[in-house]
Design an enzyme around this catalytic site. Structure first.
Site, PDB file in Angstrom:
ATOM      1  N   CYS A 119       0.831  -1.203   0.000  1.00 15.82           N
ATOM      2  CA  CYS A 119       0.000   0.000   0.000  1.00 15.82           C
ATOM      3  C   CYS A 119       0.865   1.253   0.000  1.00 15.82           C
ATOM      4  CB  CYS A 119      -0.941  -0.009   1.200  1.00 15.82           C
ATOM      5  SG  CYS A 119      -0.122  -0.178   2.800  1.00 15.82           S
ATOM      6  N   THR A 120       1.997   1.206   0.706  1.00 16.30           N
ATOM      7  CA  THR A 120       2.859   2.385   0.798  1.00 16.30           C
ATOM      8  C   THR A 120       3.587   2.648  -0.514  1.00 16.30           C
ATOM      9  OG1 THR A 120       3.123   2.028   3.176  1.00 16.30           O
ATOM     10  CG2 THR A 120       4.733   3.452   2.099  1.00 16.30           C
TER      11      THR A 120
END
EC number: 1.2.1.12
Length: 336
Positions: free
Chosen positions: A155-156
């Site tokens: 996600c990052t």
């Protein structure tokens, strides 16, 4: 052509992938045909319908024998430990979304291919043996028909890469350091327990917890020209969802706040529309909950000192990533 998708592992990402598919208007180019999870089907249906973070599902979910009924659609429910024994061929599965967190290498995830699936997307950083690491909107164009097991990154990385891409193209990123201020996740603990990482041993609800992340370095897998130029770490904080990337980098030439913001505004309105959002309001993390963008650049936080630049972007670390899993599944199935 409708892509038939199966979800293996029905935790935070697995459930949000299903909800995103239906809440996003139910894509007509994709159909979820099966879910494999060892949990009780009735419990999983309940957790789909009611969610602490994302609220009540605006539809109907029920159990119908060996299947879910979601807004009338029948989705087969399985409970098989060995992916190689799943009936993916019988169900005509084109793409498996591997969301257990257990099969993160090509070698392990390829068990789904033995079960008859054509392709696999790992919902986590993959091993070095995966065919590609993809951040949709940044490098999904590199996908080939011969790719069978790919990673959707983290996600990052999905937040950081759309931020870095236009900045590198317009200013040049010499090197940079990132901090992600990240909401706690299920791999942390509510109360102190034994853990080899002494910080990870501490309660997620009571402290800011520094920990490692490979998200910045993984940008080099998505944009090879930046390999080795980015690094960083995470600070896990006591919020349940939504995180913030803080990136400081050295540009190849002097710039200004106005130029940096203009570059990212143009990208958000152009080639990265729907992937990168642009914000000018004085908002806080909860305001970005359930936002489907991978990254929301906050123009109010930009700082520049010559060639030293600091930019920040918010991201719903569950919902944005789950939406990109759907986008990447379609791109992988159509790759030529």
């Amino acid at each position: 052509m409708t892509i038939k998708v199966a979800i293996n592992g029905y935790g935070r990402i697995g459930r949000n992938v299903l909800r995103a598919h239906y809440e996003g208007g139910k894509r007509h180019d994709l159909e979820i045909v099966a879910i494999n999870d060892l949990g009780n089907a009735a419990t999983n249906a309940h957790l789909t319908q009611y969610d602490t973070v994302h609220g009540r599902f605006p539809g109907e979910v029920s159990v119908d024998g060996d299947a879910f009924r979601v807004n009338g659609d029948r989705i087969r429910v399985l409970a098989q430990r060995n992916p190689a024994e799943l009936p993916w061929g019988e169900l005509g599965v084109d793409v498996v979304m591997e969301c257990t967190g257990l099969f993160t290498s090509k070698e392990k995830a390829s068990a789904h291919l033995k079960g008859g699936a054509k392709k696999v997307i790992i919902s986590a950083p993959g091993g070095k043996d995966v065919d590609a690491t993809i951040v949709y909107g940044v490098n999904h164009g590199v996908l080939k028909a011969t790719d069978t097991v790919i990673s959707n990154a983290s996600c990052t990385t999905n937040c950081l890469a759309p931020l870095v891409k236009p900045l590198h193209e317009k200013l040049g990123v010499v090197n940079g350091l990132m901090t992600t201020v990240h909401s706690y996740t299920n791999d942390q603990v509510l109360t102190d327990v034994y853990h080899e990482d002494l910080r990870r041993a501490r309660s997620a609800t009571m402290s800011m917890i520094p920990t490692k992340t490979g998200a910045a370095a993984a940008v080099g897998l998505v944009m090879p020209e930046l390999d080795g130029r980015l690094d960083g770490f995470a600070v896990r904080v006591p919020t349940i969802n939504v995180s913030l990337v803080d990136l400081s980098f050295v540009a190849a030439r002097p710039t200004t706040v106005e130029e940096v913001n203009g570059i990212l505004k143009a990208a958000a309105e152009g080639e990265l529309k729907g992937i990168l959002d642009y914000n000018t309001a004085p908002l806080v993390s909860v305001d970005f909950n359930h936002n489907p963008a991978s990254s929301t650049f906050d123009a109010t936080l930009t700082k520049v000192n010559g060639t030293l630049v600091k930019v920040s972007a918010w991201y719903d670390n569950e919902w944005g990533f789950s939406n990109r899993m759907l986008d990447t599944a379609v791109a992988l199935a159509h790759a030529r």
